[in-house]
Design a protein around this motif. Structure first.
Motif, PDB file in Angstrom:
ATOM      1  N   GLY A 134       0.890  -6.821   4.456  1.00  0.00           N
ATOM      2  CA  GLY A 134       1.494  -5.522   4.666  1.00  0.00           C
ATOM      3  C   GLY A 134       0.655  -4.542   5.472  1.00  0.00           C
ATOM      4  N   ILE A 135       1.356  -3.688   6.227  1.00  0.00           N
ATOM      5  CA  ILE A 135       0.764  -2.488   6.808  1.00  0.00           C
ATOM      6  C   ILE A 135       1.507  -1.296   6.212  1.00  0.00           C
ATOM      7  N   TRP A 141      -2.851   3.246  12.242  1.00  0.00           N
ATOM      8  CA  TRP A 141      -3.823   2.327  12.856  1.00  0.00           C
ATOM      9  C   TRP A 141      -4.198   1.284  11.827  1.00  0.00           C
ATOM     10  N   ASP A 142      -3.717   0.050  12.030  1.00  0.00           N
ATOM     11  CA  ASP A 142      -3.870  -1.007  11.028  1.00  0.00           C
ATOM     12  C   ASP A 142      -4.435  -2.262  11.667  1.00  0.00           C
ATOM     13  N   VAL A 143      -5.361  -2.910  10.939  1.00  0.00           N
ATOM     14  CA  VAL A 143      -5.986  -4.122  11.465  1.00  0.00           C
ATOM     15  C   VAL A 143      -6.179  -5.132  10.338  1.00  0.00           C
ATOM     16  N   PRO A 144      -6.221  -6.415  10.685  1.00  0.00           N
ATOM     17  CA  PRO A 144      -6.662  -7.431   9.724  1.00  0.00           C
ATOM     18  C   PRO A 144      -8.182  -7.513   9.743  1.00  0.00           C
ATOM     19  N   ARG A 169      -7.167   1.795   9.225  1.00  0.00           N
ATOM     20  CA  ARG A 169      -8.318   2.492   9.793  1.00  0.00           C
ATOM     21  C   ARG A 169      -8.044   3.977   9.948  1.00  0.00           C
ATOM     22  N   SER A 170      -6.790   4.353  10.144  1.00  0.00           N
ATOM     23  CA  SER A 170      -6.489   5.783  10.297  1.00  0.00           C
ATOM     24  C   SER A 170      -6.676   6.525   8.983  1.00  0.00           C
ATOM     25  N   LEU A 177     -13.169   9.201   1.313  1.00  0.00           N
ATOM     26  CA  LEU A 177     -12.643   9.194  -0.051  1.00  0.00           C
ATOM     27  C   LEU A 177     -11.253   8.582  -0.127  1.00  0.00           C
ATOM     28  N   TYR A 178     -10.631   8.371   1.025  1.00  0.00           N
ATOM     29  CA  TYR A 178      -9.315   7.735   1.063  1.00  0.00           C
ATOM     30  C   TYR A 178      -9.415   6.208   1.118  1.00  0.00           C
ATOM     31  N   LEU A 179     -10.641   5.664   0.992  1.00  0.00           N
ATOM     32  CA  LEU A 179     -10.823   4.210   1.093  1.00  0.00           C
ATOM     33  C   LEU A 179      -9.890   3.423   0.171  1.00  0.00           C
ATOM     34  N   PRO A 180      -9.714   3.803  -1.118  1.00  0.00           N
ATOM     35  CA  PRO A 180      -8.796   3.016  -1.959  1.00  0.00           C
ATOM     36  C   PRO A 180      -7.385   2.950  -1.399  1.00  0.00           C
ATOM     37  N   GLN A 181      -6.892   4.049  -0.797  1.00  0.00           N
ATOM     38  CA  GLN A 181      -5.546   4.034  -0.227  1.00  0.00           C
ATOM     39  C   GLN A 181      -5.500   3.214   1.058  1.00  0.00           C
ATOM     40  N   ALA A 182      -6.608   3.179   1.788  1.00  0.00           N
ATOM     41  CA  ALA A 182      -6.660   2.398   3.019  1.00  0.00           C
ATOM     42  C   ALA A 182      -6.739   0.907   2.741  1.00  0.00           C
TER      43      ALA A 182
END
Length: 290
Positions: A134-135, A141-144, A169-170, A177-182
Motif C-alpha cells: 500500500g501507499i 511521495w512514496d517509495v519501497p 517520504r513526504s 515525529l510523524y515516522l509511525p504514520q509514514a
C-alpha cells in the motif's frame, strides 16, 4: 534450506526447498503446518530446525516447483511482529537528510553507537509475495525500501527473508515525529517469498540485493547493492532490538535499505516492485492506494 508457507484450498502447508527439490512437510506430519510450528517443535525437542526437517524428508511428498509461482505462496510467517532499523547505509542517511526539514538528526544516528530501531508492522498489516502493498492516500511521495529481513525465534537468529519497508517520504520529511504514520499503515510491509535457514547462509553481510520498479511494462528503476555496505552488523541490530524488550516468540527485523529511487520518483497504483536477495529469493508485489 528455504522454507515456504503455502495455502491451498484454504489449508496451510509448510514446504521446504533443498537440493532443488520442493518437499511438502505437512504431508509427512499433518499437524506441522507453519514455520512457527516448526520452531515450536524445535524448542520442545531442543533440535535445530534443519535436523527436524531432514528427519521428515523421507515421508514428505515431493511437489512441483511450479507451485511457487501459481499464487499459493503466502507470507512465510503469520504471527509475531515486524520491526525495522533505519539509517544503516550511507545512501539511506543521505536520502532522509534530503527529505527532512531537520536533516542533522540523521547523520547523528548514522554515526552514533545506538542504531535507529522502530516498530514496523503486525501480521494484519503485512502481505506476502504477489499480494498488493500500500501507499497512503494522504501521502505525496512514496517509495519501497528493499531490505534483508532477519527471522528470530525469541532472541535467536533462525533465518533470513526479503523485506519491503514501504515508506511515505513526504509524511516523514514533514516532521520526524510523524515516522509511525509514514511507516505503519495498511499493507505497509511485505516479506517473502520464503525463509532461508540461518545455518545455510555463509555471510549475511555479503549478499547481492537488487530492485526493479515497473509501470505499464516500462522499467522505471533498476539498481543493485550489497549488504556489505551496511554500517552495522546483523548481530548489533538484533541486540538493540531484543535488549530491554519483550520480544515475541517469532519476529522479523528489517535491517535498512541501500537502494533509494531518485527524489523525483514516487510510486503509483499499479506499479510492480521486484526485490531480490542473493541465496534468499525474489519478492514481487503490486501497488495499491490505501
Amino acid at each position: 534450506m528455504r522454507y515456504y508457507q503455502l495455502r491451498e484450498e484454504g489449508t496451510p502447508h509448510l514446504a521446504v526447498e533443498t537440493d532443488e527439490t520442493l518437499y511438502d512437510l505437512t504431508a509427512a506430519r499433518p499437524q506441522l503446518q507453519t514455520f512457527e510450528g516448526l520452531l515450536e517443535t524445535a524448542a520442545i525437542t531442543d533440535d535445530a530446525i534443519e535436523t527436524l526437517t531432514e528427519g521428515l524428508l523421507e515421508d514428505a511428498a515431493v511437489r512441483s516447483m511450479d507451485v511457487l509461482e501459481n499464487g499459493a505462496v503466502t507470507a512465510p510467517i503469520s504471527s509475531g511482529e515486524i520491526w525495522a532499523a533505519g539509517v544503516t547505509y550511507r545512501i539511506s542517511e543521505e536520502a532522509r537528510q534530503a527529505e527532512s526539514e531537520t536533516p542533522d538528526m540523521y547523520i547523528d544516528v548514522y554515526e552514533s553507537d545506538r542504531p535507529e530501531v522502530f516498530f514496523k508492522a503486525t501480521p494484519e498489516r503485512t502481505v506476502g509475495p504477489k499480494a498488493p502493498v500500500g501507499i497512503r492516500a494522504d501521502s505525496e511521495w512514496d517509495v519501497p525500501e528493499p531490505e534483508l529481513g532477519v527471522v528470530l525465534a525469541g532472541e535467536d537468529i533462525v533465518g533470513y527473508t526479503v523485506g519491503n519497508d514501504m515508506s511515505s517520504r513526504s509524511i516523514e520529511g514533514e516532521n520526524p515525529l510523524y515516522l509511525p504514520q509514514a511507516k505503519v499503515y495498511d499493507k505497509c510491509c511485505a516479506i517473502g517469498p520464503g525463509i532461508r535457514s540461518a545455518d545455510s547462509i555463509e555471510d549475511p553481510h555479503d549478499l547481492e540485493m537488487w530492485m526493479t520498479i515497473s509501470r505499464d511494462g516500462e522499467v522505471l528503476y533498476d539498481d543493485s547493492t550489497n549488504t556489505g555496505k551496511m554500517v552495522r552488523s546483523v548481530e548489533e541490530l538484533v541486540d538493540c532490538y531484543t535488549a530491554h524488550n519483550a520480544v515475541p516468540d517469532v519476529s522479523v527485523l528489517l535491517t535498512g535499505t541501500s537502494l533509494v529511487p531518485d527524489e523525483d520518483f514516487t510510486l503509483e497504483e499499479g506499479d510492480e516492485i521486484e526485490i531480490g536477495l542473493e541465496d534468499i529469493g525474489t519478492l514481487s508485489n503490486t501497488v495499491v492506494e490505501v
